[in-house]
Design an enzyme around this catalytic site. Structure first.
Site, PDB file in Angstrom:
ATOM      1  N   HIS A  79    -102.498  18.163 -17.257  1.00  0.00           N
ATOM      2  CA  HIS A  79    -102.806  19.381 -16.514  1.00  0.00           C
ATOM      3  C   HIS A  79    -102.174  19.384 -15.130  1.00  0.00           C
ATOM      4  O   HIS A  79    -101.882  18.333 -14.556  1.00  0.00           O
ATOM      5  CB  HIS A  79    -104.314  19.554 -16.412  1.00  0.00           C
ATOM      6  CG  HIS A  79    -104.937  19.921 -17.720  1.00  0.00           C
ATOM      7  ND1 HIS A  79    -106.264  20.214 -17.862  1.00  0.00           N
ATOM      8  CD2 HIS A  79    -104.403  20.062 -18.965  1.00  0.00           C
ATOM      9  CE1 HIS A  79    -106.525  20.509 -19.122  1.00  0.00           C
ATOM     10  NE2 HIS A  79    -105.411  20.410 -19.812  1.00  0.00           N
ATOM     11  N   GLU A  81    -103.403  20.102 -12.172  1.00  0.00           N
ATOM     12  CA  GLU A  81    -104.180  19.419 -11.141  1.00  0.00           C
ATOM     13  C   GLU A  81    -103.973  17.908 -11.213  1.00  0.00           C
ATOM     14  O   GLU A  81    -103.788  17.243 -10.201  1.00  0.00           O
ATOM     15  CB  GLU A  81    -105.680  19.714 -11.296  1.00  0.00           C
ATOM     16  CG  GLU A  81    -106.040  21.180 -11.283  1.00  0.00           C
ATOM     17  CD  GLU A  81    -106.156  21.788 -12.671  1.00  0.00           C
ATOM     18  OE1 GLU A  81    -107.100  22.554 -12.890  1.00  0.00           O
ATOM     19  OE2 GLU A  81    -105.290  21.514 -13.536  1.00  0.00           O
ATOM     20  N   CYS A 117    -110.558  22.317 -15.786  1.00  0.00           N
ATOM     21  CA  CYS A 117    -111.394  21.798 -16.867  1.00  0.00           C
ATOM     22  C   CYS A 117    -112.307  20.705 -16.308  1.00  0.00           C
ATOM     23  O   CYS A 117    -112.125  20.237 -15.178  1.00  0.00           O
ATOM     24  CB  CYS A 117    -110.524  21.259 -18.005  1.00  0.00           C
ATOM     25  SG  CYS A 117    -109.700  19.682 -17.643  1.00  0.00           S
ATOM     26  N   CYS A 120    -110.388  17.570 -15.158  1.00  0.00           N
ATOM     27  CA  CYS A 120    -109.675  17.756 -13.891  1.00  0.00           C
ATOM     28  C   CYS A 120    -110.654  17.842 -12.723  1.00  0.00           C
ATOM     29  O   CYS A 120    -110.364  17.363 -11.628  1.00  0.00           O
ATOM     30  CB  CYS A 120    -108.777  18.990 -13.942  1.00  0.00           C
ATOM     31  SG  CYS A 120    -107.283  18.718 -14.931  1.00  0.00           S
TER      32      CYS A 120
END
Length: 165
Positions: A79, A81, A117, A120
């Site tokens: 991801h 992040e 999410c 993250c």
């Protein structure tokens, strides 16, 4: 013409970063800023050296009809992040702000419901990031105060445990 505010300035940069995303579903871009200086950037895509979904021509989660937000372990991507966090020294991002922007990969529309999410969120908490600013529209955004919104309001606990806390 007025000068753009800092939050939208940084969100515009995060939106530019998402153009590097290789996801066939949702494209995300993240930047981490501390003391008015960009410390790191990240976008969602396959780990270095692995083929991404764009190169393969398919998304495994989409082929299995897995709804957005579920079964991330089947996703090839790291991801945005996470990529931004691993690109920076922890000491350089403690107390900083992460700016996040997302687009639908097919329609190219901004994701008004973009968020991090749960995995993250844990990375953001442990990295010491103080705020997350998430683009909602071209000029509107949501601000997450990590300690209050993600540490105190622990979504990983069952509802009963959250009430007892």
């Amino acid at each position: 013409m007025g000068r753009i505010d800092k939050e939208n300035y940084y969100l515009d940069i995060a939106e530019t970063v998402l153009e590097r995303s290789t996801c066939l579903r949702r494209c995300y871009g993240a930047i981490i800023v501390k003391n008015d200086e960009i410390v790191a950037t990240g976008y969602n895509g396959a780990p270095r050296g692995r083929k991404n979904c764009g190169d393969l021509g398919y998304c495994a989660r989409e082929e299995m009809n897995i709804p957005s937000g579920e079964r991330y372990e089947l996703c090839r991507s790291v991801h945005a992040e996470a990529n931004a966090i691993i690109s920076a020294a922890r000491s350089a991002i403690i107390g900083g702000t992460l700016y996040l922007a997302g687009r639908d990969a097919k329609t190219r529309e901004l994701l008004s419901d973009a968020t991090s999410c749960s995995m993250c969120r844990r990375l953001i908490i442990n990295a010491g990031i103080a705020r997350v600013v998430i683009r909602r529209t071209r000029t509107e955004f949501a601000v997450v105060h990590v300690d209050r919104d993600w540490v105190e309001e622990d979504e990983s606990l069952p509802p009963q445990a959250r009430r007892e806390k």
